[in-house]
Scaffold this active site. Structure first.
Site, short mmCIF file in Angstrom:
data_model
loop_
_atom_site.label_atom_id
_atom_site.label_comp_id
_atom_site.label_asym_id
_atom_site.label_seq_id
_atom_site.Cartn_x
_atom_site.Cartn_y
_atom_site.Cartn_z
N HIS A 1 0.87 -1.18 0.00
CA HIS A 1 0.00 0.00 0.00
C HIS A 1 0.90 1.22 0.00
O HIS A 1 1.75 1.39 0.87
CB HIS A 1 -0.93 0.02 1.22
CG HIS A 1 -1.85 1.21 1.20
ND1 HIS A 1 -3.06 1.20 0.55
CD2 HIS A 1 -1.71 2.46 1.73
CE1 HIS A 1 -3.65 2.38 0.68
NE2 HIS A 1 -2.84 3.17 1.39
N CYS A 2 0.71 2.09 -0.99
CA CYS A 2 1.58 3.26 -1.15
C CYS A 2 0.91 4.49 -0.56
O CYS A 2 -0.14 4.93 -1.07
CB CYS A 2 1.88 3.47 -2.63
SG CYS A 2 2.92 4.91 -2.95
N PRO A 3 1.49 5.09 0.49
CA PRO A 3 0.89 6.30 1.06
C PRO A 3 0.95 7.48 0.12
O PRO A 3 0.16 8.43 0.25
CB PRO A 3 1.74 6.54 2.32
CG PRO A 3 3.05 5.89 2.03
CD PRO A 3 2.72 4.70 1.19
#
Length: 382
Positions: free
Chosen positions: A106-108
């Site tokens: 999951h890429c912030p």
């Protein structure tokens, strides 16, 4: 180490600010003073491709298992939150609140997972950032050299080199270099994992966890895998295989059995096949902004070592265990109590383990200090 933001929108705001600050200030205050119109247009095209690929990485759904009804669920996990079976390589993202196909992390910075259907957009975003920052850094260095070479010249008008240009050259040159190096490290990590090893960041984390457990002093990891074989394939619990099990454990204890001879990552094929899985089979698809892989993200090609054949040697069957071979629980020999015994009863070799589910939930961290949860995976559903 994974970054966790209290306000998710900041993850979008920061990259947008950096792209705008470097790109447009560099063009207005520096490049427009000396660069040809053609090269200025090229720079703006590069900048536009950053925006487009970034937009697509944000808004393209990474993929979720819609209407996934597998015939064989023996090696699959059921997601209680999605109320469906999870395909191989899929994980439930605690932030996106969905199961993600071939979840990488999951890429912030995109407020989105990187998975099967948007991995190409994410990788293209990194590539365009690298191309643009490298091009800009070259131009900035050229300008700095020009100013330095003519620092004592009286032939250059002060209107050609303004104070604002000098200020932004001082600020943007190291800033641009920093962004290039940061994205380059991430890009190399992605290429190493997906292209050369055929694995996501989560799967690479899993492989490191398994290898760490295998080589830990007094590790009983091999015994755990052998028990897994007997659980999945009861017919393989023969006298010959029990004898081979004892031999393998003895070789492991003497340091003569390498990790990769008993553990196989099943999705690592040739480099071309790995590229095809991640980006698509045609080179034209690799650069086309909206292109995605041709598959459905539910099933993947396995390598030649992952096929189970009844009656094979125990070592070959170990290589054919479904990924991850220990069931995917976060554990380390240091943090949980495991007792695996190799004993003899009536002339037969028996392997016993008293390891419990609760004990095996102890988290493991890699050399970056990352736990599985740091990649966005919901630990309750994995």
């Amino acid at each position: 180490m994974a970054i966790k933001l209290k306000r998710p929108w900041v993850g979008i705001a920061v990259p947008c600010f950096i792209i705008s600050f470097i790109g447009y200030n560099a063009h207005y205050f520096i490049l427009s003073n000396f660069l040809s119109r053609k090269r200025q247009i090229i720079f703006q095209c590069f900048l536009s491709m950053i925006w487009l690929s970034y937009y697509l990485a944000i808004y393209t759904n990474p993929g979720k298992p819609i209407q996934f009804n597998p015939k064989d669920t023996s090696n699959l996990k059921f997601c209680k939150k999605c109320e469906s079976w999870k395909p191989e390589r899929a994980h439930h993202c605690k932030t996106c609140n969905q199961c993600v196909l071939m979840m990488d992390h999951h890429c912030p910075w995109t407020m989105n997972c990187v998975g099967y259907f948007n991995y190409p957009q994410f990788l293209r975003f990194l590539v365009w950032v690298l191309i643009t920052t490298a091009f800009l850094f070259l131009q900035l260095c050229t300008r700095i050299k020009f100013i330095w070479d003519h620092r004592n010249s009286r032939n250059i008008s002060t209107t050609l080199i303004t104070k604002s240009e000098l200020i932004f050259l001082t600020i943007l040159t190291p800033f641009d270099a920093f962004i290039f190096l940061t994205i380059f490290v991430l890009f190399i990590r992605c290429i190493r994992n997906q292209i050369f090893n055929g694995m996501t960041q989560i799967e690479n984390w899993e492989l490191e966890r398994l290898e760490s457990s295998y080589y830990r002093r007094n590790s009983k990891f091999l015994g755990t895998l052998i028990n897994k074989v007997y659980d999945l394939y009861p017919d393989e619990k023969t006298i010959e295989h029990k004898s081979e099990a004892a031999e393998l454990i003895e070789r492991k204890s003497k340091g003569r059995l390498r990790f990769m001879t008993v553990v196989n990552f099943p999705y690592d094929n040739s480099i071309l096949k790995n590229i095809s899985t991640a980006l698509g089979s045609s080179p034209l698809l690799w650069i086309f902004p909206w292109a995605v892989p041709e598959g459905d993200g539910l099933y993947f090609e396995h390598n030649e070592f992952s096929g189970y054949e009844k009656g094979s040697s125990l070592q070959d069957i170990l290589l054919a265990l479904p990924w991850p071979p220990d069931g995917g629980r976060q554990a380390t020999d240091m943090n949980h109590k495991t007792q695996v015994e190799v004993i003899q009863e009536d002339g037969e070799v028996i392997i016993r383990s008293n390891e419990t589910e609760t004990q095996r939930r102890t988290a493991w961290k890699n050399e970056w200090g990352e736990e599985l949860e740091d990649f966005g995976v919901d630990p309750e559903e994995d």
